[in-house]
Design a protein around this motif. Structure first.
Motif, PDB file in Angstrom:
ATOM      1  N   LEU A  94       0.846  -1.189   0.000  1.00 23.74           N
ATOM      2  CA  LEU A  94       0.000   0.000   0.000  1.00 23.74           C
ATOM      3  C   LEU A  94       0.882   1.240   0.000  1.00 23.74           C
ATOM      4  O   LEU A  94       1.592   1.503   0.962  1.00 23.74           O
ATOM      5  CB  LEU A  94      -0.911  -0.015   1.228  1.00 23.74           C
ATOM      6  N   GLY A  95       0.838   2.009  -1.090  1.00 19.26           N
ATOM      7  CA  GLY A  95       1.746   3.136  -1.255  1.00 19.26           C
ATOM      8  C   GLY A  95       1.206   4.434  -0.690  1.00 19.26           C
ATOM      9  O   GLY A  95       0.044   4.558  -0.332  1.00 19.26           O
ATOM     10  N   GLY A  96       2.091   5.430  -0.627  1.00 13.66           N
ATOM     11  CA  GLY A  96       1.692   6.769  -0.212  1.00 13.66           C
ATOM     12  C   GLY A  96       1.977   7.055   1.242  1.00 13.66           C
ATOM     13  O   GLY A  96       1.718   6.218   2.114  1.00 13.66           O
ATOM     14  N   GLN A  97       2.497   8.253   1.501  1.00 17.30           N
ATOM     15  CA  GLN A  97       2.805   8.651   2.872  1.00 17.30           C
ATOM     16  C   GLN A  97       1.551   8.670   3.726  1.00 17.30           C
ATOM     17  O   GLN A  97       1.581   8.296   4.909  1.00 17.30           O
ATOM     18  CB  GLN A  97       3.464  10.040   2.864  1.00 17.30           C
ATOM     19  N   HIS A  98       0.418   9.109   3.134  1.00  8.41           N
ATOM     20  CA  HIS A  98      -0.823   9.187   3.905  1.00  8.41           C
ATOM     21  C   HIS A  98      -1.281   7.810   4.375  1.00  8.41           C
ATOM     22  O   HIS A  98      -1.863   7.668   5.453  1.00  8.41           O
ATOM     23  CB  HIS A  98      -1.923   9.857   3.082  1.00  8.41           C
ATOM     24  N   ASN A  99      -1.015   6.780   3.572  1.00 16.59           N
ATOM     25  CA  ASN A  99      -1.417   5.436   3.965  1.00 16.59           C
ATOM     26  C   ASN A  99      -0.558   4.874   5.095  1.00 16.59           C
ATOM     27  O   ASN A  99      -0.963   3.919   5.763  1.00 16.59           O
ATOM     28  CB  ASN A  99      -1.365   4.489   2.762  1.00 16.59           C
ATOM     29  N   LEU A 100       0.607   5.468   5.316  1.00 16.72           N
ATOM     30  CA  LEU A 100       1.441   5.003   6.418  1.00 16.72           C
ATOM     31  C   LEU A 100       0.753   5.260   7.761  1.00 16.72           C
ATOM     32  O   LEU A 100       0.868   4.452   8.692  1.00 16.72           O
ATOM     33  CB  LEU A 100       2.802   5.694   6.367  1.00 16.72           C
ATOM     34  N   GLU A 101       0.034   6.377   7.885  1.00 16.29           N
ATOM     35  CA  GLU A 101      -0.752   6.618   9.098  1.00 16.29           C
ATOM     36  C   GLU A 101      -1.751   5.493   9.316  1.00 16.29           C
ATOM     37  O   GLU A 101      -1.899   4.967  10.428  1.00 16.29           O
ATOM     38  CB  GLU A 101      -1.510   7.946   8.990  1.00 16.29           C
ATOM     39  N   GLY A 148      -5.141  -1.988  -1.250  1.00 16.04           N
ATOM     40  CA  GLY A 148      -5.959  -0.805  -1.048  1.00 16.04           C
ATOM     41  C   GLY A 148      -7.448  -1.077  -1.141  1.00 16.04           C
ATOM     42  O   GLY A 148      -7.885  -2.195  -1.421  1.00 16.04           O
ATOM     43  N   VAL A 149      -8.216  -0.017  -0.930  1.00 15.19           N
ATOM     44  CA  VAL A 149      -9.666  -0.064  -0.891  1.00 15.19           C
ATOM     45  C   VAL A 149     -10.226   0.558  -2.167  1.00 15.19           C
ATOM     46  O   VAL A 149      -9.684   1.540  -2.689  1.00 15.19           O
ATOM     47  CB  VAL A 149     -10.184   0.715   0.339  1.00 15.19           C
ATOM     48  N   LYS A 150     -11.308  -0.010  -2.663  1.00 17.35           N
ATOM     49  CA  LYS A 150     -11.940   0.546  -3.846  1.00 17.35           C
ATOM     50  C   LYS A 150     -12.316   2.001  -3.606  1.00 17.35           C
ATOM     51  O   LYS A 150     -12.804   2.358  -2.541  1.00 17.35           O
ATOM     52  CB  LYS A 150     -13.194  -0.264  -4.209  1.00 17.35           C
ATOM     53  N   HIS A 151     -12.046   2.833  -4.602  1.00 16.52           N
ATOM     54  CA  HIS A 151     -12.334   4.272  -4.586  1.00 16.52           C
ATOM     55  C   HIS A 151     -11.339   5.068  -3.739  1.00 16.52           C
ATOM     56  O   HIS A 151     -11.512   6.259  -3.545  1.00 16.52           O
ATOM     57  CB  HIS A 151     -13.764   4.579  -4.114  1.00 16.52           C
ATOM     58  N   ARG A 152     -10.297   4.414  -3.235  1.00 20.43           N
ATOM     59  CA  ARG A 152      -9.288   5.131  -2.437  1.00 20.43           C
ATOM     60  C   ARG A 152      -7.919   4.848  -3.039  1.00 20.43           C
ATOM     61  O   ARG A 152      -7.303   3.838  -2.746  1.00 20.43           O
ATOM     62  CB  ARG A 152      -9.350   4.681  -0.968  1.00 20.43           C
ATOM     63  N   SER A 153      -7.484   5.727  -3.954  1.00 20.58           N
ATOM     64  CA  SER A 153      -6.226   5.515  -4.696  1.00 20.58           C
ATOM     65  C   SER A 153      -6.185   4.112  -5.292  1.00 20.58           C
ATOM     66  O   SER A 153      -5.151   3.441  -5.283  1.00 20.58           O
ATOM     67  CB  SER A 153      -5.019   5.771  -3.792  1.00 20.58           C
ATOM     68  N   GLN A 154      -7.314   3.686  -5.820  1.00 19.00           N
ATOM     69  CA  GLN A 154      -7.470   2.343  -6.382  1.00 19.00           C
ATOM     70  C   GLN A 154      -6.879   2.294  -7.795  1.00 19.00           C
ATOM     71  O   GLN A 154      -7.290   3.043  -8.675  1.00 19.00           O
ATOM     72  CB  GLN A 154      -8.949   1.963  -6.427  1.00 19.00           C
ATOM     73  N   LEU A 156      -2.033  13.295  -4.376  1.00 14.97           N
ATOM     74  CA  LEU A 156      -1.005  13.904  -5.227  1.00 14.97           C
ATOM     75  C   LEU A 156       0.391  13.643  -4.665  1.00 14.97           C
ATOM     76  O   LEU A 156       1.339  13.402  -5.406  1.00 14.97           O
ATOM     77  CB  LEU A 156      -1.248  15.406  -5.352  1.00 14.97           C
ATOM     78  N   GLU A 157       0.496  13.672  -3.347  1.00 17.71           N
ATOM     79  CA  GLU A 157       1.778  13.421  -2.691  1.00 17.71           C
ATOM     80  C   GLU A 157       2.271  12.011  -2.989  1.00 17.71           C
ATOM     81  O   GLU A 157       3.488  11.761  -3.044  1.00 17.71           O
ATOM     82  CB  GLU A 157       1.619  13.624  -1.187  1.00 17.71           C
ATOM     83  N   ALA A 158       1.346  11.079  -3.194  1.00 18.64           N
ATOM     84  CA  ALA A 158       1.713   9.684  -3.436  1.00 18.64           C
ATOM     85  C   ALA A 158       2.159   9.434  -4.878  1.00 18.64           C
ATOM     86  O   ALA A 158       2.718   8.380  -5.168  1.00 18.64           O
ATOM     87  CB  ALA A 158       0.533   8.773  -3.103  1.00 18.64           C
ATOM     88  N   PHE A 159       1.910  10.395  -5.791  1.00 16.83           N
ATOM     89  CA  PHE A 159       2.265  10.226  -7.199  1.00 16.83           C
ATOM     90  C   PHE A 159       3.232  11.341  -7.602  1.00 16.83           C
ATOM     91  O   PHE A 159       2.809  12.428  -8.013  1.00 16.83           O
ATOM     92  CB  PHE A 159       1.025  10.258  -8.079  1.00 16.83           C
ATOM     93  N   PRO A 160       4.537  11.114  -7.509  1.00 15.01           N
ATOM     94  CA  PRO A 160       5.506  12.183  -7.744  1.00 15.01           C
ATOM     95  C   PRO A 160       5.702  12.566  -9.208  1.00 15.01           C
ATOM     96  O   PRO A 160       6.303  13.597  -9.501  1.00 15.01           O
ATOM     97  CB  PRO A 160       6.801  11.589  -7.161  1.00 15.01           C
ATOM     98  N   GLY A 161       5.210  11.751 -10.144  1.00 10.34           N
ATOM     99  CA  GLY A 161       5.399  12.066 -11.562  1.00 10.34           C
ATOM    100  C   GLY A 161       4.357  13.034 -12.094  1.00 10.34           C
ATOM    101  O   GLY A 161       3.702  13.766 -11.357  1.00 10.34           O
ATOM    102  N   GLN A 162       4.201  13.029 -13.412  1.00  7.24           N
ATOM    103  CA  GLN A 162       3.225  13.899 -14.061  1.00  7.24           C
ATOM    104  C   GLN A 162       1.814  13.327 -13.895  1.00  7.24           C
ATOM    105  O   GLN A 162       1.559  12.162 -14.220  1.00  7.24           O
ATOM    106  CB  GLN A 162       3.558  14.040 -15.543  1.00  7.24           C
ATOM    107  N   VAL A 163       0.889  14.171 -13.426  1.00 13.00           N
ATOM    108  CA  VAL A 163      -0.476  13.736 -13.120  1.00 13.00           C
ATOM    109  C   VAL A 163      -1.476  14.526 -13.946  1.00 13.00           C
ATOM    110  O   VAL A 163      -1.392  15.762 -14.033  1.00 13.00           O
ATOM    111  CB  VAL A 163      -0.793  13.917 -11.619  1.00 13.00           C
TER     112      VAL A 163
END
Length: 454
Positions: A275-282, A310-316, A342-349
């Motif tokens: 499960l990626g992303g800094q927010h998911n670490l919490e 991960g969960v459906k509809h949450r950075s799925q 956005l923090e979890a995706f460092p590339g072009q979005v």
């Protein structure tokens, strides 16, 4: 199900049906309460009301009579979505009648203990992750609450061998009195739902009710990186279980750039977590702590963390097409949730955003708008998002009429290596009945557009 004597022969008004109101009314009737249901949907279009009437419940549909509270009700149970500005709720408050949500009823009837999870962001992921951990450890968990399963309906069938892992919104918690989870979790706390609560203080106070009845026998897991929550925790009677992302600690649970630690000992390398992303670490720290406190094993926790995506509809993750990755983050209903995405995706979005206008600030997004290659806007906030994006230096901005149009425009602005992300930063109710329906519309549109262009 416990037979709650305090509800026997009590005159109760249930306002609003849907799933929670229907279940609460049915259970109250079984407990011997004198139940009246009031719902705005006309009776002929209301199968729930029809079923309750057949059970012997008094049903008033299609309107909210102003004099209904003159009939001597001793308790009001309301659907969490009904605001406190509702005329009947206001009348009940003036008369001093207690106002519950069905969470309070669930707690009173349950033979099983509760683990309660709340927070501005991360509730669903934490709840689902914890459920998987306990389930794989054969702890007989049941999942309930704001995640989509009515808590009182789950509690009705629970046994002492179960534990009810419950996602709780501020709307639900505001209507509780004696609710006491054995383990309470607050993932984080930001400004949200002021249109419902009226003030930030009321929103915060509602969230913090999750731990107000806890005793020294209970546990309170909280985000120690937020001074507000740390200050609140100092006033709680439960055993405190802080978590932090700011480095290893010798007590409780913590994380640095490389590892997650439990009581100072290495638990798992972060690089092995799916499960990626800094927010998911919490969310991971909170769920892991709760699982360990409930007797879960480190081996099972590691197995879940290395497989849970991960969960459906949450950075799925939806699909990878021609070098472009599509993600559905429809549950991001405020700017902070979208900031985390956005923090979890460092590339072009390529960001798809917009929805119900609540006049929330978008400033939380500004530090990450340099990652937004193009913004596709929709809904009531489309123009405000466009203006904000231009102010942040985003040159490519397009307005879409519906989700199909939004995805088509997103693909047209994308290139190999880009991420196409639905993360609206707004509630869905201007165009969709729920964020789930909005997310499903995005997934359907992605599948149609990619199949057409293959």
């Amino acid at each position: 199900m416990k037979q709650v004597q305090q509800l026997h022969h009590k005159k109760v008004l249930v306002i609003g049906l849907a799933k929670s109101g229907f279940t609460a009314a049915r259970i109250l009737h079984q407990l011997g309460a004198f139940v009246t249901v009031n719902d705005s949907k006309p009776f002929e279009e209301n199968p729930e009301a029809q079923e309750l009437l057949n059970l012997g419940v008094t049903v008033i549909c299609g309107r909210h009579p102003e004099d209904l509270l003159d009939e001597g009700f001793e308790l009001v149970v309301k659907n969490p979505g009904i605001p406190y500005s509702n005329i009947l709720i206001q009348a009940a408050l003036e008369k001093g009648i207690p106002i519950w949500t069905e969470i309070e009823l669930a707690y009173l009837i349950s033979e099983a203990p509760f683990i309660g999870i709340t927070g501005s962001n991360g509730k669903t992921t934490t709840t689902t992750l914890l459920f998987h951990m306990l389930n794989q450890d054969k702890k007989k968990p049941l999942i309930a609450g704001n995640i989509g399963t009515v808590a009182s309906g789950v509690a009705e069938k629970a046994t002492p061998e179960n534990v009810i892992v419950t996602e709780l919104s501020s709307f639900q918690l505001k209507g509780t009195e004696s609710f006491r989870p054995h383990i309470a979790i607050i993932t984080n706390l930001y400004e949200a739902h002021i249109d419902y609560h009226g003030t930030l203080e009321d929103y915060r106070g509602s969230k913090m009710k999750i731990a107000q009845n806890q005793t020294a026998e209970d546990f309170f897991i909280y985000n120690a990186d937020q001074p507000l929550l740390a200050a609140y925790a100092a006033e709680c009677k439960a055993q405190l279980v802080p978590f932090t992302l700011k480095g290893r600690t010798d007590t409780s649970i913590s994380a640095d750039e490389e590892f997650i630690y439990w009581q100072g000992e290495k638990l798992i390398e972060r690089s092995k977590i799916m499960l990626g992303g800094q927010h998911n670490l919490e969310n991971i720290l909170a769920a892991t702590a709760a699982s360990l406190l409930w007797g879960g094993t480190k081996e099972t926790i590691i197995r879940v963390l290395t497989s849970f995506t991960g969960v459906k509809h949450r950075s799925q993750f939806v699909l990878n097409w021609n070098g472009r990755k599509f993600y559905n983050d429809s549950k991001a209903t405020n700017a902070l949730a979208t900031k985390s995405a956005l923090e979890a995706f460092p590339g072009q979005v390529i960001l798809l955003a917009g929805g119900l206008e609540r006049n929330h600030s978008l400033e939380e997004l500004r530090p990450f708008m340099d990652r937004v290659k193009a913004l596709i806007t929709f809904g009531e906030t489309a123009d405000r998002f466009a203006e904000f994006a231009h102010d942040c230096g985003v040159e490519a901005v397009a307005k879409a009429g519906d989700m199909q149009d939004a995805v088509e425009k997103a693909v047209s602005h994308s290139a190999v290596g880009d991420t196409i992300l639905l993360s609206p930063a707004c509630a869905s109710w201007d165009q969709y009945e729920s964020f789930e329906i909005r997310g499903d519309a995005f997934i359907d549109a992605v599948q149609r557009v990619t199949e057409t262009n293959d």
